[in-house]
Scaffold this motif. Structure first.
Motif, PDB file in Angstrom:
ATOM      1  N   ARG A  75     -99.851 -46.756   3.083  1.00 12.22           N
ATOM      2  CA  ARG A  75    -100.653 -47.900   3.509  1.00 12.22           C
ATOM      3  C   ARG A  75     -99.761 -48.908   4.234  1.00 12.22           C
ATOM      4  N   ALA A  76    -100.271 -49.376   5.346  1.00  9.30           N
ATOM      5  CA  ALA A  76     -99.631 -50.413   6.152  1.00  9.30           C
ATOM      6  C   ALA A  76    -100.741 -51.119   6.917  1.00  9.30           C
ATOM      7  N   THR A  77    -100.641 -52.418   7.046  1.00  5.03           N
ATOM      8  CA  THR A  77    -101.713 -53.203   7.660  1.00  5.03           C
ATOM      9  C   THR A  77    -101.221 -53.830   8.954  1.00  5.03           C
ATOM     10  N   PRO A  78    -101.747 -53.401  10.108  1.00  3.52           N
ATOM     11  CA  PRO A  78    -101.339 -54.030  11.364  1.00  3.52           C
ATOM     12  C   PRO A  78    -101.929 -55.436  11.485  1.00  3.52           C
ATOM     13  N   TYR A  79    -101.140 -56.344  12.052  1.00  2.00           N
ATOM     14  CA  TYR A  79    -101.699 -57.653  12.371  1.00  2.00           C
ATOM     15  C   TYR A  79    -101.533 -57.885  13.865  1.00  2.00           C
ATOM     16  N   ARG A  80    -102.578 -58.366  14.469  1.00  8.80           N
ATOM     17  CA  ARG A  80    -102.627 -58.550  15.927  1.00  8.80           C
ATOM     18  C   ARG A  80    -102.470 -60.007  16.340  1.00  8.80           C
ATOM     19  N   ARG A  81    -102.620 -60.918  15.370  1.00 13.71           N
ATOM     20  CA  ARG A  81    -102.496 -62.343  15.661  1.00 13.71           C
ATOM     21  C   ARG A  81    -101.647 -63.012  14.589  1.00 13.71           C
ATOM     22  N   LEU A  82    -100.932 -64.050  14.987  1.00 14.54           N
ATOM     23  CA  LEU A  82    -100.139 -64.866  14.062  1.00 14.54           C
ATOM     24  C   LEU A  82    -100.366 -66.317  14.439  1.00 14.54           C
ATOM     25  N   ALA A  83    -100.804 -67.120  13.472  1.00 11.25           N
ATOM     26  CA  ALA A  83    -101.094 -68.532  13.735  1.00 11.25           C
ATOM     27  C   ALA A  83    -100.158 -69.416  12.931  1.00 11.25           C
ATOM     28  N   VAL A  84     -99.760 -70.534  13.531  1.00 14.75           N
ATOM     29  CA  VAL A  84     -98.886 -71.528  12.902  1.00 14.75           C
ATOM     30  C   VAL A  84     -99.437 -72.904  13.232  1.00 14.75           C
ATOM     31  N   TRP A  85     -99.488 -73.789  12.229  1.00 14.08           N
ATOM     32  CA  TRP A  85     -99.912 -75.152  12.490  1.00 14.08           C
ATOM     33  C   TRP A  85     -99.298 -76.106  11.473  1.00 14.08           C
ATOM     34  N   ASP A  86     -99.327 -77.400  11.816  1.00 15.24           N
ATOM     35  CA  ASP A  86     -98.835 -78.445  10.930  1.00 15.24           C
ATOM     36  C   ASP A  86    -100.027 -79.032  10.199  1.00 15.24           C
ATOM     37  N   GLY A  87    -100.069 -78.836   8.876  1.00 15.70           N
ATOM     38  CA  GLY A  87    -101.204 -79.317   8.091  1.00 15.70           C
ATOM     39  C   GLY A  87    -100.955 -80.634   7.395  1.00 15.70           C
ATOM     40  N   GLN A 210    -108.320 -58.433   7.311  1.00 15.78           N
ATOM     41  CA  GLN A 210    -108.150 -59.326   8.455  1.00 15.78           C
ATOM     42  C   GLN A 210    -107.007 -58.855   9.345  1.00 15.78           C
ATOM     43  N   ASP A 211    -107.041 -59.269  10.606  1.00 13.63           N
ATOM     44  CA  ASP A 211    -105.995 -58.853  11.548  1.00 13.63           C
ATOM     45  C   ASP A 211    -105.066 -60.003  11.910  1.00 13.63           C
ATOM     46  N   ILE A 212    -105.075 -61.071  11.090  1.00 11.02           N
ATOM     47  CA  ILE A 212    -104.259 -62.245  11.380  1.00 11.02           C
ATOM     48  C   ILE A 212    -103.429 -62.614  10.155  1.00 11.02           C
ATOM     49  N   THR A 213    -102.197 -63.040  10.403  1.00 13.17           N
ATOM     50  CA  THR A 213    -101.383 -63.661   9.363  1.00 13.17           C
ATOM     51  C   THR A 213    -101.080 -65.079   9.820  1.00 13.17           C
ATOM     52  N   TRP A 214    -101.081 -66.031   8.887  1.00 17.63           N
ATOM     53  CA  TRP A 214    -100.903 -67.422   9.302  1.00 17.63           C
ATOM     54  C   TRP A 214    -100.062 -68.198   8.313  1.00 17.63           C
ATOM     55  N   GLY A 237    -116.181 -53.819  -0.593  1.00 18.35           N
ATOM     56  CA  GLY A 237    -116.377 -55.077   0.106  1.00 18.35           C
ATOM     57  C   GLY A 237    -115.241 -56.062  -0.033  1.00 18.35           C
ATOM     58  N   GLU A 238    -114.148 -55.646  -0.718  1.00 18.51           N
ATOM     59  CA  GLU A 238    -113.014 -56.546  -0.902  1.00 18.51           C
ATOM     60  C   GLU A 238    -111.751 -55.961  -0.265  1.00 18.51           C
ATOM     61  N   SER A 239    -110.784 -56.828  -0.042  1.00 20.24           N
ATOM     62  CA  SER A 239    -109.494 -56.432   0.532  1.00 20.24           C
ATOM     63  C   SER A 239    -108.373 -57.101  -0.241  1.00 20.24           C
ATOM     64  N   TRP A 240    -107.183 -56.530  -0.139  1.00 17.34           N
ATOM     65  CA  TRP A 240    -106.000 -57.106  -0.765  1.00 17.34           C
ATOM     66  C   TRP A 240    -105.292 -58.039   0.220  1.00 17.34           C
ATOM     67  N   GLY A 241    -104.676 -59.067  -0.318  1.00 22.31           N
ATOM     68  CA  GLY A 241    -103.870 -59.965   0.500  1.00 22.31           C
ATOM     69  C   GLY A 241    -102.700 -60.491  -0.299  1.00 22.31           C
ATOM     70  N   SER A 242    -101.754 -61.074   0.389  1.00 24.03           N
ATOM     71  CA  SER A 242    -100.587 -61.685  -0.250  1.00 24.03           C
ATOM     72  C   SER A 242    -100.497 -63.135   0.205  1.00 24.03           C
TER      73      SER A 242
END
Length: 431
Positions: A75-87, A210-214, A237-242
């Protein structure tokens, strides 16, 4: 009992197992030694709590070793987008619209299928261990550590904790940040402990993968989301995340002590609205973070690679990618020495490795520190500088994509402005 090898690799983690496999394929007689038992063949349904963002460059390297297909098969999850912001809310927030300080990297803008893959460390190690065991030139020794190291002009001798002796022309220390090999070789380190620690949380969330890490930055550190694989069929209907939560050691100790429902409530309050709806917390762990750099990459017939040589702030998950770059570089140098009939443990060849890898590792260490010092504070001028910087990155896609290509392992140099900013960082001369 005494055995002789061309090279002994100490540490069968991701970098050590990769080196053993690659060097075995190059015709060297290799032993790879690790105090941990061999990885289990069965993969648990819940993900490993330690994951890495493998870059496109690392993917190419793992593919060349024959390890990428088994990784994908597990198992490996590709990510196509990466977002960064100042919260962070601060008095200067109103000067720049919030939407202008969100930067998103998109694989489509780089003509790439993805920016990288989120992969559990145990999955990568398991695949590489299988590759190493399949190589006829590689002998695997698991469940034993090293107790002594002696060197002469012609060879190094490792004594294992069961009394066995391994002779080699070269020893590679790939045994992590607390490297026993490095200590026995007498190589010192410079180390800077960060005020923060990182808490990692394995979760399930409602919805497809999801295809994004942020990463949303706060004064105490970022809150990050990394997508993992589907939780079906066990949890339809669920997915794993870290999740990664940077904060003070005291705050993280408090959070770890909370019952799961209370921790879930804290996460939903502290994390940005981009967080998908969570359904379950599976595991929680925290660890200190430090920048560490070996004063030398080799001593005599001992050379270091991966975390044994350097550790960085894990803000972007680049540590293992640097380790794989070490492995590729060292493997190429040793292969060339073998082809030329030269001593693979010569100071000229090992010095070439250090001259090539130390500056590259130092650049990435400083890049991570640039983010750390710029974002992890409450100083109003720093707020303005970082928001202007994020706004400029949004407005200048060429520079933004140059940074992305560097992180993906596709370019060897950062944009000149980023390099200039790194020279202003505190602690520069210690690296």
């Amino acid at each position: 009992m005494t055995q002789a090898f061309d090279i002994v690799v100490v540490g069968a983690g991701m970098v050590g197992a990769a080196l053993a496999t690659g060097l075995g394929r190059d015709g060297f007689k290799i032993a790879v030694v690790d105090r941990a038992p061999a990885p289990d063949s069965a993969l648990p349904s819940a993900p490993d709590i330690r994951v890495s963002a493998l870059s496109a460059g690392s993917e190419r390297y793992l593919r060349s070793l024959g390890a990428w297909a088994p990784i994908i098969a597990m198992r490996a999850t590709p990510y196509r987008r990466l977002a960064v912001w100042d919260g962070t809310e601060h008095p200067l927030s109103g000067l720049i619209p919030r939407g202008m300080t969100r930067v998103e990297f998109d694989a489509g803008e780089l003509a790439a299928l993805h920016l990288g893959h989120i992969v559990e460390n145990s999955v990568t190690q398991r695949a590489l261990w299988q590759c190493a065991e399949a190589e006829q030139n590689v002998t695997t020794v698991s469940g034993h550590g090293i107790s002594a190291l002696n060197q002469t002009a012609d060879q190094a001798t490792l004594t294992l904790d069961d009394g066995r002796e391994l002779h080699a022309r070269l020893v590679i220390g790939a045994d992590g940040a607390m490297s026993r090999t490095r200590d026995l070789a007498g190589i010192g380190v410079s180390r800077d402990q960060y005020g923060q620690q990182a808490m990692v949380i394995s979760v399930r969330y409602q919805g497809p993968v999801q295809d994004i890490t942020w990463q949303g930055f706060q004064p105490s550190g970022p809150r990050a989301f990394l997508p993992l694989h589907s939780a079906a069929p066990d949890h339809p209907g669920e997915s794993w995340g870290s999740l990664v939560w940077y904060d003070s050691p005291e705050q993280l100790e408090r959070l770890k002590a909370l019952p799961a429902p209370e921790l879930m409530a804290e996460i939903q309050t502290a994390f940005p609205t981009e967080l998908p709806p969570l359904t379950h917390i599976d595991a929680v762990a925290s660890f200190p973070i430090a920048r560490q750099h070996a004063k030398h990459y080799y001593a005599g017939r001992v050379v270091l690679a991966g975390d044994a040589a350097h550790t960085i702030n894990p803000l972007a998950g680049q540590g293992v990618n640097l380790g794989f770059q070490d492995a590729q570089c060292l493997q190429a140098i040793l292969r060339e020495a073998k082809r030329a009939g030269e001593d693979i443990g010569s100071s000229s060849r090992l010095g070439e490795y250090e001259r090539r890898r130390r500056p590259a590792n130092r650049r990435m260490m400083l890049t991570m520190d640039l983010f750390y010092y710029l974002f992890s504070n409450r100083v109003p001028p720093a707020h303005l500088v970082r928001n202007i910087g994020l706004g400029a990155a949004r407005a200048l896609p060429f520079a933004r994509n140059r940074v992305a290509r560097y992180a993906m392992g596709l370019d060897s140099e950062l944009p000149a402005l980023v390099q200039h900013m790194m020279t202003r960082l505190p602690g520069l001369n210690r690296l």
